[in-house]
Scaffold this active site. Structure first.
Site, PDB file in Angstrom:
ATOM      1  N   CYS A  85      41.226  12.774  13.142  1.00 33.17           N
ATOM      2  CA  CYS A  85      40.623  12.863  11.811  1.00 33.17           C
ATOM      3  C   CYS A  85      41.259  11.823  10.878  1.00 33.17           C
ATOM      4  O   CYS A  85      41.057  10.632  11.063  1.00 33.17           O
ATOM      5  CB  CYS A  85      40.738  14.286  11.266  1.00 33.17           C
ATOM      6  N   HIS A 179      38.550  17.679  15.534  1.00 26.82           N
ATOM      7  CA  HIS A 179      39.848  18.341  15.724  1.00 26.82           C
ATOM      8  C   HIS A 179      39.929  18.992  17.109  1.00 26.82           C
ATOM      9  O   HIS A 179      39.474  20.127  17.288  1.00 26.82           O
ATOM     10  CB  HIS A 179      40.072  19.394  14.636  1.00 26.82           C
ATOM     11  N   GLU A 181      42.461  20.259  18.466  1.00 29.63           N
ATOM     12  CA  GLU A 181      43.487  21.303  18.498  1.00 29.63           C
ATOM     13  C   GLU A 181      42.942  22.687  18.184  1.00 29.63           C
ATOM     14  O   GLU A 181      43.599  23.687  18.499  1.00 29.63           O
ATOM     15  CB  GLU A 181      44.634  20.961  17.529  1.00 29.63           C
TER      16      GLU A 181
END
Length: 523
Positions: A85, A179, A181
């Site tokens: 990002c 993202h 994660e």
């Protein structure tokens, strides 16, 4: 002995709410990592000697003049770099590309069309029926890369983001606008594994067994034949700390369990049975209920109660430590988020782990060295280590219990009568949640004592007794929470049992407040 820190990832934090998740995912893969502020020096990076670097997301805009930038050395260190990002945007800007504020901001689910299968996206595809591989991802950005740096290629696009992923495989630089994660990105863990293991070449040595072996060795090296004192509460962190120290130094560990009268039903006896009888620890039980309750008389403000409980604990613990004249070290169950938050509260940034850093703030008069065997670990890792050390799963996976205990679950002034009633009511609530297979479906459940009385009927008589509130919430991160929609028949059964079995309670209510606007705990 396995060197669990030999291969390691450095994560530079630009302020994303998800940054700790990146670290937890890398650890889950089996590789050690640390989380540092974005403005670290070249010297610090060289000293850490990372195998790879990840640049996190962040709330800033790269189009603003003074927005954060990665140290230039990151791109000259000769190791793979992954920008996520904001991390991708600053990578693009710093290497000669361009970014701009997007007309169509992306927040939430998106589908990324993969344009090239580089090492980062190897074998990833969330839509096997499409003609081209696609990834279902989670976006959260307002800026976008509009021109690639020299040597980069576009590897992913969305309808509103023409450069959703990019790579320069010759330099092993990669960027993703989404993202990986977060769990909403379906193949996020696989993508991070491709980077950490496939591209960086890290070996997966970060396992519970290896962590235990390393921790025991480091404790032995640090304290030698000295004696250590530990405040054992029976919570996850202090319990795992105790077992690691016991494995390393045996009877040279002195555990002090302060029974403050603010614990759950039979909790003091359970702690003694578990650690004294089962594990054979050298443990001293201090019955300090009267001392705590005397100090709390007349205090009804929540923060004042917390401070009083904390002060009395330190005084009691200090009294016990003075009796152990040969002790040279104090052990604490500090975990990695404590280290990060402590640094952030002082500087606004996450900082490098520094040995012997006192997160909790020891009183100046306690001239003891500090041992913190868990300071590199996240909570989920501590639980895994606890399991490997033999602690029962039901203990490790219990719902959170506040440090001040029932002191913040009895509203207003704390009295022994109130605590005794609350203990019994709460035990019934938790017992019924277990029986109905609801305990692990909610994130936290507990009972609150309300210092108000209500009229009730028992048999042919009228009663005028106390009120308790049941609280159960569902949450992922405890930053926000929804009240749990427990079945009505279950709530009815719990209420009926409490009113009939706990003499002194006439009414049970259920808290249906979310967070926000309410907090999870009442005080």
């Amino acid at each position: 002995m396995t060197n669990i820190h030999n291969h390691k990832i450095l994560i530079l934090d630009f302020g994303s709410q998800y940054t700790q998740l990146i670290a937890r995912r890398v650890r889950e893969i089996g590789v050690y990592c640390e989380l540092w502020a974005w403005d670290v020096t070249e010297e610090q990076i060289r000293e850490f000697n990372p195998t790879g670097i990840i640049l996190s997301g962040g709330p800033e805009s790269t189009t603003e003049e003074n927005s954060p930038r990665a140290p230039e050395y990151v791109f000259n260190a000769g190791v793979p770099v992954l920008g996520i990002c904001y991390g991708m945007q600053t990578m693009a800007m710093q290497l000669g590309g361009l970014t701009e504020t997007s007309d169509h901001r992306e927040f939430g689910y998106a589908s990324v069309d993969l344009q090239a299968t580089d090492a980062l996206f190897a074998k990833l595809n969330d839509n096997l029926t499409a003609s081209e591989p696609k990834l279902d991802v989670w976006m959260s950005h307002g800026d976008k890369v509009t021109r690639l740096p020299q040597g980069f290629q576009v590897t992913g696009i969305t309808p509103t983001c023409p450069i959703a992923a990019m790579s320069d495989e010759s330099r092993r630089f990669y960027g993703v606008q989404f993202h990986p994660e977060v769990t909403h990105t379906k193949s996020g863990l696989e993508l991070l594994t491709n980077f950490v293991v496939g591209i960086c070449g890290c070996e997966c040595k970060w396992t519970a067994e290896n962590i235990i072996e390393d921790a025991v060795a480091r404790i032995k090296e640090q304290v030698g034949d000295d004696e250590v004192i530990l405040g054992l509460s029976g919570g996850v962190d202090s319990s795992v700390t105790a077992l690691l120290l016991h494995r390393a130094i045996g009877k040279n560990l002195h555990c002090v369990f302060v029974d403050n009268g603010l614990l759950r039903l039979n909790e003091g006896d359970q702690v003694m049975e578990m650690f004294g009888d089962k594990f054979g620890l050298n443990i001293i039980r201090v019955n300090a209920e009267d001392r705590f309750l005397d100090a709390l008389k007349g205090i009804d403000e929540p923060e004042a109660k917390r401070k009083t409980i904390g002060k009395v604990f330190v005084d009691v613990f200090d009294d016990e430590s003075k009796k152990l004249t040969s002790v040279k070290w104090l052990a604490q169950g500090t975990i990695y988020p404590d280290v990060i938050e402590s640094a952030a509260s002082k500087t606004g940034k996450a900082h490098v782990i520094k040995s012997h850093h006192n997160v909790g703030g020891l009183p100046d008069y306690m001239k003891l060295g500090l041992v913190e065997p868990l300071r590199e670990l996240f909570k989920d890792e501590v639980r895994k280590i606890g399991l490997a050390l033999g602690l029962p799963a039901e203990m490790l996976n219990r719902h959170p219990f506040p440090g001040p205990g029932l002191g913040v679950r009895v509203l207003g002034e704390i009295k022994k009568e109130y605590c005794d009633l609350l203990r019994k009511a709460d035990a019934i609530f938790i017992e019924e949640l277990y029986k109905a297979d609801w305990y692990y479906k909610v994130s936290q459940a507990f009972t609150v004592f309300l210092p108000v009385k209500s009229v009730g009927v028992m048999g042919d008589g009228r009663k005028y007794d106390w009120v308790v509130s049941l609280r159960a919430v569902e949450t992922i991160d405890f930053m926000t929470a929804h009240w749990a929609h427990l079945p009505y028949d279950l709530l009815g059964k719990i209420s009926n049992r409490i009113i009939n079995e706990v003499n002194g309670i006439s009414r049970v209510v259920y808290d249906v407040s979310g967070k926000p606007p309410a907090t999870i705990e009442w005080e």
